[in-house]
Design a protein around this motif. Structure first.
Motif, PDB file in Angstrom:
ATOM      1  N   ALA A  79       6.790 -19.994  41.628  1.00  0.00           N
ATOM      2  CA  ALA A  79       5.693 -19.395  42.381  1.00  0.00           C
ATOM      3  C   ALA A  79       5.419 -20.117  43.690  1.00  0.00           C
ATOM      4  N   ASN A  80       6.395 -20.911  44.160  1.00  0.00           N
ATOM      5  CA  ASN A  80       6.297 -21.429  45.523  1.00  0.00           C
ATOM      6  C   ASN A  80       7.028 -20.508  46.487  1.00  0.00           C
ATOM      7  N   GLY A  81       7.601 -19.451  45.935  1.00  0.00           N
ATOM      8  CA  GLY A  81       8.248 -18.424  46.729  1.00  0.00           C
ATOM      9  C   GLY A  81       7.916 -17.098  46.094  1.00  0.00           C
ATOM     10  N   SER A  82       8.400 -16.004  46.660  1.00  0.00           N
ATOM     11  CA  SER A  82       8.150 -14.707  46.047  1.00  0.00           C
ATOM     12  C   SER A  82       9.087 -13.703  46.685  1.00  0.00           C
ATOM     13  N   GLY A  83       9.271 -12.568  46.016  1.00  0.00           N
ATOM     14  CA  GLY A  83      10.095 -11.517  46.597  1.00  0.00           C
ATOM     15  C   GLY A  83      11.024 -10.906  45.581  1.00  0.00           C
ATOM     16  N   SER A  84      11.760  -9.895  46.012  1.00  0.00           N
ATOM     17  CA  SER A  84      12.712  -9.247  45.121  1.00  0.00           C
ATOM     18  C   SER A  84      14.084  -9.322  45.770  1.00  0.00           C
ATOM     19  N   SER A  85      15.109  -8.957  45.020  1.00  0.00           N
ATOM     20  CA  SER A  85      16.452  -9.041  45.593  1.00  0.00           C
ATOM     21  C   SER A  85      16.739  -7.847  46.495  1.00  0.00           C
ATOM     22  N   ASN A  86      15.805  -6.886  46.588  1.00  0.00           N
ATOM     23  CA  ASN A  86      15.933  -5.770  47.524  1.00  0.00           C
ATOM     24  C   ASN A  86      17.237  -5.002  47.393  1.00  0.00           C
ATOM     25  N   LEU A  87      17.625  -4.703  46.156  1.00  0.00           N
ATOM     26  CA  LEU A  87      18.843  -3.923  45.973  1.00  0.00           C
ATOM     27  C   LEU A  87      18.508  -2.435  46.130  1.00  0.00           C
ATOM     28  N   ALA A  88      19.267  -1.752  46.972  1.00  0.00           N
ATOM     29  CA  ALA A  88      19.042  -0.324  47.196  1.00  0.00           C
ATOM     30  C   ALA A  88      19.425   0.468  45.953  1.00  0.00           C
ATOM     31  N   PRO A  89      18.856   1.672  45.785  1.00  0.00           N
ATOM     32  CA  PRO A  89      19.227   2.493  44.629  1.00  0.00           C
ATOM     33  C   PRO A  89      20.733   2.745  44.558  1.00  0.00           C
ATOM     34  N   SER A  90      21.389   2.753  45.716  1.00  0.00           N
ATOM     35  CA  SER A  90      22.824   3.066  45.732  1.00  0.00           C
ATOM     36  C   SER A  90      23.688   1.819  45.677  1.00  0.00           C
ATOM     37  N   ASN A  91      23.067   0.635  45.592  1.00  0.00           N
ATOM     38  CA  ASN A  91      23.868  -0.592  45.630  1.00  0.00           C
ATOM     39  C   ASN A  91      24.559  -0.829  44.281  1.00  0.00           C
ATOM     40  N   PRO A  92      25.900  -0.949  44.265  1.00  0.00           N
ATOM     41  CA  PRO A  92      26.603  -1.161  42.986  1.00  0.00           C
ATOM     42  C   PRO A  92      26.131  -2.425  42.263  1.00  0.00           C
ATOM     43  N   ALA A  93      25.655  -3.425  43.021  1.00  0.00           N
ATOM     44  CA  ALA A  93      25.182  -4.660  42.394  1.00  0.00           C
ATOM     45  C   ALA A  93      23.998  -4.398  41.474  1.00  0.00           C
ATOM     46  N   LEU A  94      23.191  -3.372  41.805  1.00  0.00           N
ATOM     47  CA  LEU A  94      22.040  -3.034  40.960  1.00  0.00           C
ATOM     48  C   LEU A  94      22.519  -2.551  39.592  1.00  0.00           C
ATOM     49  N   MET A  95      23.517  -1.684  39.620  1.00  0.00           N
ATOM     50  CA  MET A  95      24.046  -1.148  38.366  1.00  0.00           C
ATOM     51  C   MET A  95      24.655  -2.270  37.526  1.00  0.00           C
ATOM     52  N   GLU A  96      25.404  -3.172  38.195  1.00  0.00           N
ATOM     53  CA  GLU A  96      26.034  -4.266  37.458  1.00  0.00           C
ATOM     54  C   GLU A  96      24.986  -5.146  36.786  1.00  0.00           C
ATOM     55  N   ARG A  97      23.908  -5.464  37.551  1.00  0.00           N
ATOM     56  CA  ARG A  97      22.865  -6.319  36.993  1.00  0.00           C
ATOM     57  C   ARG A  97      22.203  -5.638  35.800  1.00  0.00           C
ATOM     58  N   MET A  98      21.947  -4.331  35.934  1.00  0.00           N
ATOM     59  CA  MET A  98      21.255  -3.642  34.842  1.00  0.00           C
ATOM     60  C   MET A  98      22.132  -3.555  33.608  1.00  0.00           C
ATOM     61  N   LYS A  99      23.437  -3.279  33.827  1.00  0.00           N
ATOM     62  CA  LYS A  99      24.331  -3.184  32.664  1.00  0.00           C
ATOM     63  C   LYS A  99      24.419  -4.530  31.948  1.00  0.00           C
ATOM     64  N   ALA A 100      24.443  -5.630  32.721  1.00  0.00           N
ATOM     65  CA  ALA A 100      24.463  -6.955  32.104  1.00  0.00           C
ATOM     66  C   ALA A 100      23.189  -7.184  31.297  1.00  0.00           C
ATOM     67  N   SER A 101      22.045  -6.745  31.863  1.00  0.00           N
ATOM     68  CA  SER A 101      20.774  -6.906  31.143  1.00  0.00           C
ATOM     69  C   SER A 101      20.787  -6.118  29.843  1.00  0.00           C
ATOM     70  N   ILE A 102      21.409  -4.935  29.870  1.00  0.00           N
ATOM     71  CA  ILE A 102      21.447  -4.107  28.658  1.00  0.00           C
ATOM     72  C   ILE A 102      22.308  -4.782  27.587  1.00  0.00           C
ATOM     73  N   GLU A 103      23.446  -5.356  28.003  1.00  0.00           N
ATOM     74  CA  GLU A 103      24.302  -6.065  27.042  1.00  0.00           C
ATOM     75  C   GLU A 103      23.540  -7.226  26.410  1.00  0.00           C
ATOM     76  N   GLU A 104      22.823  -7.968  27.241  1.00  0.00           N
ATOM     77  CA  GLU A 104      22.031  -9.096  26.773  1.00  0.00           C
ATOM     78  C   GLU A 104      20.980  -8.608  25.768  1.00  0.00           C
ATOM     79  N   TRP A 105      20.367  -7.484  26.085  1.00  0.00           N
ATOM     80  CA  TRP A 105      19.341  -6.909  25.209  1.00  0.00           C
ATOM     81  C   TRP A 105      19.935  -6.574  23.850  1.00  0.00           C
ATOM     82  N   LYS A 106      21.133  -5.953  23.878  1.00  0.00           N
ATOM     83  CA  LYS A 106      21.770  -5.552  22.615  1.00  0.00           C
ATOM     84  C   LYS A 106      22.021  -6.785  21.736  1.00  0.00           C
ATOM     85  N   LYS A 107      22.464  -7.876  22.386  1.00  0.00           N
ATOM     86  CA  LYS A 107      22.762  -9.092  21.644  1.00  0.00           C
ATOM     87  C   LYS A 107      21.503  -9.665  20.987  1.00  0.00           C
TER      88      LYS A 107
END
Lengths: 195, 557
Positions: A79-107
Motif C-alpha cells: 500500500a505504498n503504491g497502487s494501480g492495476s496492470s492495465n491490460l486491455a480486454p483484447s490483450n492476450p496477456a489478460l487471458m493467460e493470467r486468467m487461465k493461470a488463475s483458473i488452474e490455480e483455483w482448480k488445484k
C-alpha cells in the motif's frame, strides 16, 4: 500594465496561498483529528497488543489457503503504491493470467467447479488494494477453508453473512465482504474451536 | 441487484438535476457586481484580500481581462515549476522523494495549471508532502477559478455588459464557490474514511505476519477540491479507485455530484446573466440528452463484459470486473467514467484502459465532443461557441445574417471561431500520428487497443480532462513535452479567441428582434445544436474511432 499585473499576481497569490493551502488544510486536519480521529488516521485495526495489523479500508495479501483470499493485485497489496496492470480486454496477456488463475483455483478448490468461480476473484482490482470481494466469492471458498481449518461450513457461512455490507442506501454500489475483517473473524473462530 | 443499482444511478442524476438550477442562480449572484446580500457575508474577507493583494476593482476591457488572466497564470506556473524541481530540498519530505526531472516538472506544472491533471508520475513516489500540500492544492484552486472567471466574463461580453475584473472574479470564484463547498465536502469525505493526517505512511504487521506499508496523508481536503474544481488529479496513483481516495459508495456519490455541480449549473448562470433563462435551459437539456445517450451506451457495454472472459465458463455474472473495485461494481464504475469525462475532471474509480472497447470509446467521445457539459467554465464557453456556430449555419440555410442575443454574428467572429474549432482535432490527431510512428514502444497493449491508448492520451490532454489509458509508458521526454504543449494550447488558445469574440460582440450595436430572427430559446434550436455538435465531432474523429475501439470490439471473439 503587465508589470503591474505581475506584482498584483504575486501579492494576491500569497494571500490565496495562505487561505487555500495553509488555513484550509490545517483547519480541516485539526477538525478531522479532533472529531473523527479513527477515520482521519486511516481506519487502522489494532490487535490485543495494540499493534497495527492493517486498515479496514486497505486490502491485504493472503497467500495461505487457510485464509479467505482477495482479488488479484498488480502491486501485491503493497500500500505504498497502487494501480492495476492495465491490460486491455483484447490483450492476450489478460487471458493467460486468467487461465493461470483458473488452474490455480482448480488445484486449491477441487470440490468447487469452475462454473461457481466468481469473476471478481480472478480479475485485477483498479487500485490493487481492493479490500473487498463479492459475497459469492467468499462463499465459493468455504469448502476449502472448512477442510483446511476444521471450522464447519455452517459457521463459515454465518461469518460471511455477518461480514457482508449491503449496498449503501440499498442501491449504491454492490454487496461486499471485507476480506481482512472476515479473516480476523476466522482467526477468532479457529481460536474458539481449538480451546 | 442490478435493478436497485440502476435506481442508484437514477438517484445520483436526480440529485444533480435538482442542484443545477439553484446553484446556477447562486453563481450568477456571486459574480454580480451590484451590492447584494452575499457581499455582507463574503465582503469582509474579500476586502482584506483585495487590499493586501493590491487589486483595483475596476472594470477591464476584454484585452486587459485576458492579459491579467495570462500574466497571472504564467507567474503561478513558473513558481510551481520551481517547487517541483526543488522538492527534494524543500521541507515536508519525510519519504525522501527526489526532485522531478525538467520535462516531468514542465508537464506536471502545465497539467495542473490547465485544469487537466494528467499525471505522468505516481502520487506515492513522485511528489513530496510539501508539493502535494502547496503546489498541487494551490493550482487546484487557481485553475478552476480561472476557468469560471473566464466563462463569466465571456457571458457578460455576449450579454453586452462590462467584462468585469479578472482578479475580482478569481477571488470570488474561490471565496464564494470553491472554498465553502470544499470545507463541507472534505469533512463528509473524512467521515466516510478518507484519511486527513500529516503522517505519510504507517507500517502494519498483517495477519500472515508480513509488513505492509500503508501510504496516507491529508487526503480529505485534497479530494474535495480535486472533484469540486474539476481537477481530477489523484493523491495516489490509482486515483479514486484507491480505497483511501474513495472508501465507499457514499463518497463515490458525493464525488460525482461535485464533478457535475459547476458544469451543469453554468447553463442556468448563463441564462440569468444574458437575461434569457429559456436559452440556458435549452442548452442544459441538449447536453443532458447527449449525456444520457453516452451513459446508456457505456452501461450496456460494461454489462455485456468481455466476450473472451465470458467464454471461460466462470460463474455467470454479467460484466467485466477487470480494473474495477467490488464496492462500486459495474454500474457505479461505468457512471463515474461517463461523469468524469463529461465534466472534464479526469478522476477515475476504475481503470479506463481496462474498460470494454465501447465503454472506453464513450469516455473518449465525451472528451472529443467536449460539449457534454465540459469542465469548470471552459466547457460552457465551448458550448456557447457551438451555439453560435448553430446560429450561423441556420442563418446560412435561410439566407439571413445570423444574430445571437440581439447582435449580428459576422465574418470576424466566425473566423475566430473556425480557427478554434480546427485547432482541437489538430492537437489530437497530429501528435497521435507522430506517437504511433515514432514511439510505438511506449504503448503497452498490442493491436487496435494500442492505437486507442495514444489517441486517448492526446484527447484527454486537448480536452483538459486528465484521465488516461494508464498502461501507456508516458513518463518520457516525448510524452511529457508533447502532452504539455497540447494541454497549454488547448486551454489558452480558445480562451484568447473566445474572449476576443465576446469583446467584438460587445462593441456592436444591438439589433431589434424581428419575426425573421432565429429564436435561440426553443427546442428546434436545441436540436440544431445537438446535430451540429455530433456532425462536427463525427466527421472529425470517426475514422480514428473505427481504427481504435470499434475495430477492437469487432475482433473480440
Amino acid at each position: 500594465m503587465a508589470i503591474k499585473m505581475v506584482w498584483t499576481t504575486l501579492r494576491t497569490s500569497a494571500i490565496l496561498f495562505i487561505i487555500c493551502c495553509v488555513i484550509y488544510q490545517l483547519v480541516i486536519t485539526g477538525i478531522a483529528q479532533l472529531v473523527m480521529p479513527h477515520q482521519a488516521s486511516g481506519s487502522l485495526i489494532y490487535n490485543s497488543k495494540n499493534q497495527v495489523i492493517g486498515s479496514e479500508l486497505i486490502g491485504q495479501q493472503f497467500k495461505d489457503p487457510q485464509f479467505f483470499q482477495g482479488r488479484v493485485s498488480s502491486v501485491d497489496y503493497n500500500a505504498n503504491g497502487s494501480g492495476s496492470s492495465n491490460l486491455a480486454p483484447s490483450n492476450p496477456a489478460l487471458m493467460e493470467r486468467m487461465k493461470a488463475s483458473i488452474e490455480e483455483w482448480k488445484k486449491q478448490n477441487p470440490d468447487v467447479p469452475v462454473s461457481s468461480l466468481p469473476m471478481d476473484l480472478i480479475t485485477n482490482s483498479g487500485s490493487g488494494l481492493d479490500p473487498d470481494i463479492s459475497p459469492s466469492a467468499a462463499m465459493a471458498q468455504v469448502p476449502r477453508i472448512s477442510k483446511l481449518t476444521g471450522v464447519s461450513q455452517d459457521k463459515l457461512q454465518a461469518l460471511i453473512t455477518q461480514n457482508t455490507n449491503p449496498p449503501q442506501l440499498g442501491m449504491l454500489g454492490d454487496s461486499a465482504v471485507n476480506v481482512l475483517k472476515l479473516n480476523i473473524g476466522l482467526e477468532q473462530l479457529k481460536a474458539g474451536s481449538s480451546s | 441487484m442490478s435493478m436497485f443499482a440502476y435506481i442508484g444511478v437514477a438517484l445520483t442524476l436526480l440529485i444533480a438535476l435538482l442542484l443545477a438550477r439553484p446553484m446556477g442562480a447562486y453563481i450568477s449572484r456571486a459574480f454580480d457586481y451590484t451590492p447584494g446580500k452575499l457581499d455582507r457575508f463574503f465582503g469582509p474577507l474579500e476586502k482584506i484580500i483585495y487590499k493586501l493583494g493590491g487589486i483595483r476593482q475596476n472594470n477591464q476591457t476584454w484585452k486587459q481581462y485576458l492579459v491579467a488572466l495570462l500574466v497571472s497564470n504564467t507567474v503561478i506556473v513558473l513558481i510551481v515549476y520551481v517547487i517541483f524541481r526543488l522538492q527534494d530540498k524543500l521541507p515536508l519530505n519525510p519519504a525522501g522523494i527526489a526532485a522531478m526531472s525538467p520535462d516531468l516538472a514542465f508537464n506536471t506544472a502545465i497539467s495542473f495549471l490547465t485544469n487537466t491533471n494528467l499525471q505522468h508520475y505516481s502520487g506515492e513516489s513522485g511528489l513530496s508532502l510539501f508539493s502535494q500540500m502547496s503546489a498541487i492544492i494551490f493550482m487546484m484552486f487557481i485553475s478552476p477559478a480561472t476557468g469560471i472567471a473566464a466563462s463569466i466574463a465571456f457571458m457578460r461580453g455576449l450579454a453586452g455588459k462590462p467584462m468585469g475584473n479578472f482578479f475580482v472574479d478569481l477571488v470570488r470564484a474561490i471565496t464564494r464557490i470553491l472554498l465553502p463547498l470544499c470545507v463541507v465536502a472534505a469533512l463528509i469525505f473524512i467521515s466516510q474514511g478518507v484519511p486527513q493526517t500529516l503522517h505519510t505512511s504507517v507500517t502494519a504487521t498483517t495477519l500472515e505476519g508480513t509488513q505492509q506499508q500503508i501510504g496516507m496523508g491529508p487526503i480529505g481536503s485534497f479530494l474535495a477540491i480535486k472533484e469540486m474544481g474539476n481537477n481530477g488529479g489523484g493523491f495516489f496513483g490509482a486515483n479514486s479507485a484507491h480505497p483511501f481516495e474513495n472508501p465507499d459508495a457514499i463518497s463515490n456519490l458525493l464525488q460525482m455530484l461535485l464533478m457535475l455541480l459547476v458544469p451543469i449549473s453554468l447553463p442556468f448562470t448563463y441564462g440569468r446573466i444574458v437575461g434569457n433563462p429559456k436559452q440556458g435551459r435549452i442548452l442544459f437539456v441538449s447536453m443532458a440528452i447527449m449525456f444520457l445517450i453516452m451513459l446508456s451506451s457505456s452501461l450496456y457495454a460494461e454489462h455485456q463484459g468481455n466476450p473472451l472472459i465470458n467464454q471461460l465458463g466462470l460463474q455467470q455474472s454479467a460484466g467485466s470486473m477487470e480494473g474495477k473495485e467490488v464496492r462500486f461494481g459495474i454500474e457505479e464504475s461505468s457512471l463515474y467514467s461517463v461523469v468524469t469525462t463529461a465534466s472534464e475532471t479526469g478522476a477515475v474509480n476504475t481503470m479506463h484502459d481496462t474498460l470494454t472497447p465501447i465503454g472506453g470509446m464513450i469516455a473518449l467521445s465525451n472528451m472529443m465532443l467536449n460539449t457534454v457539459f465540459g469542465g469548470s467554465g471552459v466547457g460552457m464557453m465551448n458550448v456557447l461557441m457551438y451555439a453560435i456556430i448553430s446560429v450561423f449555419l441556420s442563418g446560412l440555410m435561410v439566407g439571413r445574417t445570423p444574430e445571437f442575443l440581439g447582435r449580428k454574428v459576422e465574418g470576424k467572429e466566425m473566423k475566430l471561431i473556425a480557427v478554434t474549432l480546427l485547432i482541437q482535432p489538430l492537437l489530437i490527431l497530429a501528435p497521435t500520428t507522430i506517437a504511433l510512428m515514432v514511439f510505438p514502444n511506449t504503448i503497452s497493449n498490442p493491436g487496435y487497443h494500442g492505437l486507442t491508448q495514444a489517441l486517448y492520451e492526446f484527447t484527454s490532454s486537448a480536452a483538459n480532462n486528465g484521465s488516461g489509458f494508464e498502461g501507456l509508458g508516458d513518463n518520457t521526454v516525448f510524452w511529457n513535452l508533447s502532452t504539455g504543449i497540447v494541454m497549454m494550447l488547448a486551454r489558452f488558445f480558445s480562451m484568447v479567441t473566445l474572449l476576443a469574440v465576446a469583446g467584438s460582440m460587445l462593441a456592436k450595436t444591438p439589433v431589434p428582434e424581428s419575426s425573421g430572427t432565429l429564436r435561440t430559446d426553443q427546442a428546434l434550436f436545441g436540436s440544431v445544436f445537438i446535430v451540429v455538435v455530433v456532425v462536427v465531432g463525427a466527421l472529425t474523429f470517426f475514422p480514428a474511432l473505427v481504427l481504435g475501439p470499434i475495430a477492437e470490439q469487432l475482433t473480440l471473439k
